[in-house]
Design a protein around this motif. Structure first.
Motif, PDB file in Angstrom:
ATOM      1  N   GLY A  62       0.802  -1.217   0.000  1.00 50.09           N
ATOM      2  CA  GLY A  62       0.000   0.000   0.000  1.00 50.09           C
ATOM      3  C   GLY A  62       0.834   1.266   0.000  1.00 50.09           C
ATOM      4  N   TRP A  63       2.155   1.125  -0.140  1.00 49.52           N
ATOM      5  CA  TRP A  63       3.022   2.297  -0.177  1.00 49.52           C
ATOM      6  C   TRP A  63       4.316   1.975  -0.911  1.00 49.52           C
ATOM      7  CZ3 TRP A  63       7.841   1.775   2.123  1.00 49.52           C
ATOM      8  CH2 TRP A  63       7.968   0.752   3.065  1.00 49.52           C
ATOM      9  N   ALA A  64       4.969   3.037  -1.387  1.00 46.59           N
ATOM     10  CA  ALA A  64       6.271   2.916  -2.034  1.00 46.59           C
ATOM     11  C   ALA A  64       7.197   3.959  -1.424  1.00 46.59           C
ATOM     12  CB  ALA A  64       6.148   3.149  -3.538  1.00 46.59           C
ATOM     13  N   GLU A  65       8.466   3.618  -1.301  1.00 42.65           N
ATOM     14  CA  GLU A  65       9.444   4.591  -0.827  1.00 42.65           C
ATOM     15  C   GLU A  65       9.948   5.407  -2.010  1.00 42.65           C
ATOM     16  OE1 GLU A  65      13.790   4.990   1.375  1.00 42.65           O
ATOM     17  OE2 GLU A  65      12.793   3.045   1.305  1.00 42.65           O
ATOM     18  N   PHE A  66       9.995   6.726  -1.849  1.00 44.69           N
ATOM     19  CA  PHE A  66      10.475   7.602  -2.913  1.00 44.69           C
ATOM     20  C   PHE A  66      11.176   8.788  -2.271  1.00 44.69           C
ATOM     21  CE2 PHE A  66      10.072  10.873  -6.220  1.00 44.69           C
ATOM     22  CZ  PHE A  66      10.500  10.158  -7.342  1.00 44.69           C
ATOM     23  N   ARG A  67      12.461   8.892  -2.473  1.00 44.58           N
ATOM     24  CA  ARG A  67      13.291   9.944  -1.871  1.00 44.58           C
ATOM     25  C   ARG A  67      13.038  10.078  -0.370  1.00 44.58           C
ATOM     26  NH1 ARG A  67      16.535  13.809  -4.094  1.00 44.58           N
ATOM     27  NH2 ARG A  67      15.833  15.347  -2.572  1.00 44.58           N
ATOM     28  N   GLY A  68      12.976   8.930   0.301  1.00 45.98           N
ATOM     29  CA  GLY A  68      12.808   8.915   1.747  1.00 45.98           C
ATOM     30  C   GLY A  68      11.393   9.126   2.233  1.00 45.98           C
ATOM     31  N   LEU A  69      10.452   9.332   1.305  1.00 46.45           N
ATOM     32  CA  LEU A  69       9.051   9.510   1.676  1.00 46.45           C
ATOM     33  C   LEU A  69       8.292   8.204   1.509  1.00 46.45           C
ATOM     34  CD1 LEU A  69       8.282  12.874  -0.174  1.00 46.45           C
ATOM     35  CD2 LEU A  69       9.024  12.572   2.207  1.00 46.45           C
ATOM     36  N   VAL A  79       3.021   2.865 -10.033  1.00 45.62           N
ATOM     37  CA  VAL A  79       3.939   2.811  -8.893  1.00 45.62           C
ATOM     38  C   VAL A  79       5.176   3.653  -9.210  1.00 45.62           C
ATOM     39  CG1 VAL A  79       5.411   1.321  -7.504  1.00 45.62           C
ATOM     40  CG2 VAL A  79       3.141   0.519  -8.210  1.00 45.62           C
ATOM     41  N   PRO A  80       5.520   4.625  -8.366  1.00 47.44           N
ATOM     42  CA  PRO A  80       6.699   5.454  -8.660  1.00 47.44           C
ATOM     43  C   PRO A  80       7.974   4.618  -8.678  1.00 47.44           C
ATOM     44  CG  PRO A  80       5.915   5.849  -6.422  1.00 47.44           C
ATOM     45  CD  PRO A  80       4.877   5.007  -7.098  1.00 47.44           C
ATOM     46  N   ARG A  81       8.830   4.901  -9.650  1.00 47.19           N
ATOM     47  CA  ARG A  81      10.091   4.175  -9.815  1.00 47.19           C
ATOM     48  C   ARG A  81      11.224   4.935  -9.120  1.00 47.19           C
ATOM     49  NH1 ARG A  81       6.035   1.487 -11.940  1.00 47.19           N
ATOM     50  NH2 ARG A  81       6.402   0.402 -13.921  1.00 47.19           N
ATOM     51  N   ARG A  82      12.136   4.175  -8.542  1.00 50.59           N
ATOM     52  CA  ARG A  82      13.266   4.821  -7.883  1.00 50.59           C
ATOM     53  C   ARG A  82      14.132   5.599  -8.868  1.00 50.59           C
ATOM     54  NH1 ARG A  82      14.087   2.820  -2.645  1.00 50.59           N
ATOM     55  NH2 ARG A  82      15.622   4.489  -2.452  1.00 50.59           N
ATOM     56  N   GLY A 107       0.339  10.530 -11.558  1.00 56.65           N
ATOM     57  CA  GLY A 107       0.207   9.221 -10.928  1.00 56.65           C
ATOM     58  C   GLY A 107      -0.072   9.393  -9.447  1.00 56.65           C
ATOM     59  N   SER A 108       0.782   8.827  -8.618  1.00 53.73           N
ATOM     60  CA  SER A 108       0.606   8.899  -7.164  1.00 53.73           C
ATOM     61  C   SER A 108       0.936  10.262  -6.580  1.00 53.73           C
ATOM     62  CB  SER A 108       1.484   7.847  -6.487  1.00 53.73           C
ATOM     63  OG  SER A 108       2.859   8.162  -6.693  1.00 53.73           O
ATOM     64  N   GLY A 109       1.540  11.144  -7.380  1.00 55.26           N
ATOM     65  CA  GLY A 109       1.968  12.439  -6.855  1.00 55.26           C
ATOM     66  C   GLY A 109       3.313  12.395  -6.168  1.00 55.26           C
ATOM     67  N   ALA A 110       4.070  11.312  -6.369  1.00 53.40           N
ATOM     68  CA  ALA A 110       5.351  11.152  -5.687  1.00 53.40           C
ATOM     69  C   ALA A 110       6.340  12.249  -6.045  1.00 53.40           C
ATOM     70  CB  ALA A 110       5.953   9.780  -6.027  1.00 53.40           C
ATOM     71  N   VAL A 111       6.408  12.621  -7.319  1.00 48.20           N
ATOM     72  CA  VAL A 111       7.367  13.636  -7.739  1.00 48.20           C
ATOM     73  C   VAL A 111       7.028  14.982  -7.100  1.00 48.20           C
ATOM     74  CG1 VAL A 111       8.182  14.983  -9.716  1.00 48.20           C
ATOM     75  CG2 VAL A 111       8.014  12.490  -9.878  1.00 48.20           C
ATOM     76  N   GLY A 112       5.766  15.361  -7.136  1.00 47.02           N
ATOM     77  CA  GLY A 112       5.363  16.622  -6.525  1.00 47.02           C
ATOM     78  C   GLY A 112       5.628  16.645  -5.031  1.00 47.02           C
ATOM     79  N   HIS A 190      -0.437  -5.258 -13.829  1.00 47.53           N
ATOM     80  CA  HIS A 190      -0.976  -4.649 -12.610  1.00 47.53           C
ATOM     81  C   HIS A 190      -0.959  -3.125 -12.610  1.00 47.53           C
ATOM     82  CE1 HIS A 190      -1.309  -8.543 -10.665  1.00 47.53           C
ATOM     83  NE2 HIS A 190      -0.107  -8.832 -11.107  1.00 47.53           N
ATOM     84  N   GLU A 191      -0.511  -2.500 -13.690  1.00 42.06           N
ATOM     85  CA  GLU A 191      -0.528  -1.044 -13.743  1.00 42.06           C
ATOM     86  C   GLU A 191      -1.384  -0.593 -14.923  1.00 42.06           C
ATOM     87  OE1 GLU A 191       3.335   0.674 -11.609  1.00 42.06           O
ATOM     88  OE2 GLU A 191       3.792  -0.223 -13.541  1.00 42.06           O
ATOM     89  N   PRO A 192      -2.003   0.585 -14.827  1.00 41.60           N
ATOM     90  CA  PRO A 192      -2.917   1.023 -15.884  1.00 41.60           C
ATOM     91  C   PRO A 192      -2.185   1.226 -17.207  1.00 41.60           C
ATOM     92  CG  PRO A 192      -2.498   2.787 -14.307  1.00 41.60           C
ATOM     93  CD  PRO A 192      -1.900   1.555 -13.723  1.00 41.60           C
TER      94      PRO A 192
END
Length: 264
Positions: A62-69, A79-82, A107-112, A190-192
């Protein structure tokens, strides 16, 4: 569903063995994460079986790590890619004092979220054509006061942003349509598809973004798009046709390729 059961708290070896048998390369690390995420032995068994069946680890957790977040991800959301952390690093290097940030095709808004976390107080907007992605992004950018919008590229953004954007991060789909079938099953199944398929040569959306970006960027703003090494010459040409000065950036370690555009 398998009839496997695990004794919560003493199941690491059993979970690792099940994941390894399913072909998970980092079985031990994944076992620790799944055990931490489970609330009961039955819950753990269900998580392990989803992962063993090929579901992406991030969607199981239910979560992915991205730049420590810790970025919330849900089924049906990219799913955000490292490797995309490199795009964030390039954005911060080019516009370290940006005050208006847009995460397009969010997508998930990870970059923002990662940009806002690094920059401090900013006006943050995220946009995607997929309502499920927008709902997910809204949760991830809420701690930074971000706004999420549903719509097609720039058509989703408030008009008041025109000419004000300091960082425009557009992690558009860039897989050529014919190559979708060659992707790992985790992404393919599994991804759109809309978050992966970039058209015949993979650059359909990139060209659309590049053609309009100059009108939305602040005078010192920058556009950043992730692409592949073989697509980079055509991507640079698209940026230049859109009136931008463009240059490539590459991170060998993460196999990441980014094109950076600025207003001349």
């Amino acid at each position: 569903m398998s009839s496997l059961s695990f004794s919560h708290g003493s199941s690491h070896d059993a979970v690792t063995a099940r994941l390894r048998a399913a072909g998970c390369v980092f079985a031990e690390d994944e076992a620790r994460l799944l055990i931490s995420a489970a609330t009961a032995p039955a819950d753990l068994a269900a998580l392990v079986e989803r992962r063993a069946a090929g579901h992406p680890l991030e969607l199981v957790l239910g979560w992915a790590e991205f730049r420590g977040l810790r970025i919330d991800v849900q089924p049906g959301v990219f799913v955000p890619r490292r490797r995309t952390e490199f795009l964030v690093e390039q954005a911060l290097a080019h516009a370290p004092h940006a005050r208006v940030v847009v995460d397009l095709c969010c997508g998930s808004g990870a970059v923002g979220a990662a940009l806002a976390a690094a920059l401090g107080p900013v006006e943050l907007h995220a946009a995607d054509i997929d309502p499920a992605a927008v709902r997910c992004a809204r949760r991830n950018i809420a701690p930074y006061g971000g706004q999420a919008h549903t719509g097609d590229l720039f058509g989703a953004l408030p008009g008041a942003l025109r000419g004000r954007i300091g960082i425009l991060a557009a992690n558009v789909p860039y897989v050529p349509t014919a190559d979708i079938a060659l992707l790992p099953a985790e992404a393919r199944d599994h991804e759109p598809p809309a978050a992966l398929d970039g058209g015949a040569d993979g650059l359909d959306l990139l060209r659309r973004v590049a053609s309009e970006a100059a009108r939305w960027l602040a005078p010192d703003g920058c556009l950043l798009v992730e692409t592949s090494e073989r697509q980079t010459p055509a991507a640079l040409d698209a940026f230049r046709r859109g009136g931008l000065t463009a240059r490539p950036a590459r991170c060998e370690e993460r196999h990441a390729q980014v094109v950076v555009g600025t207003v001349p």
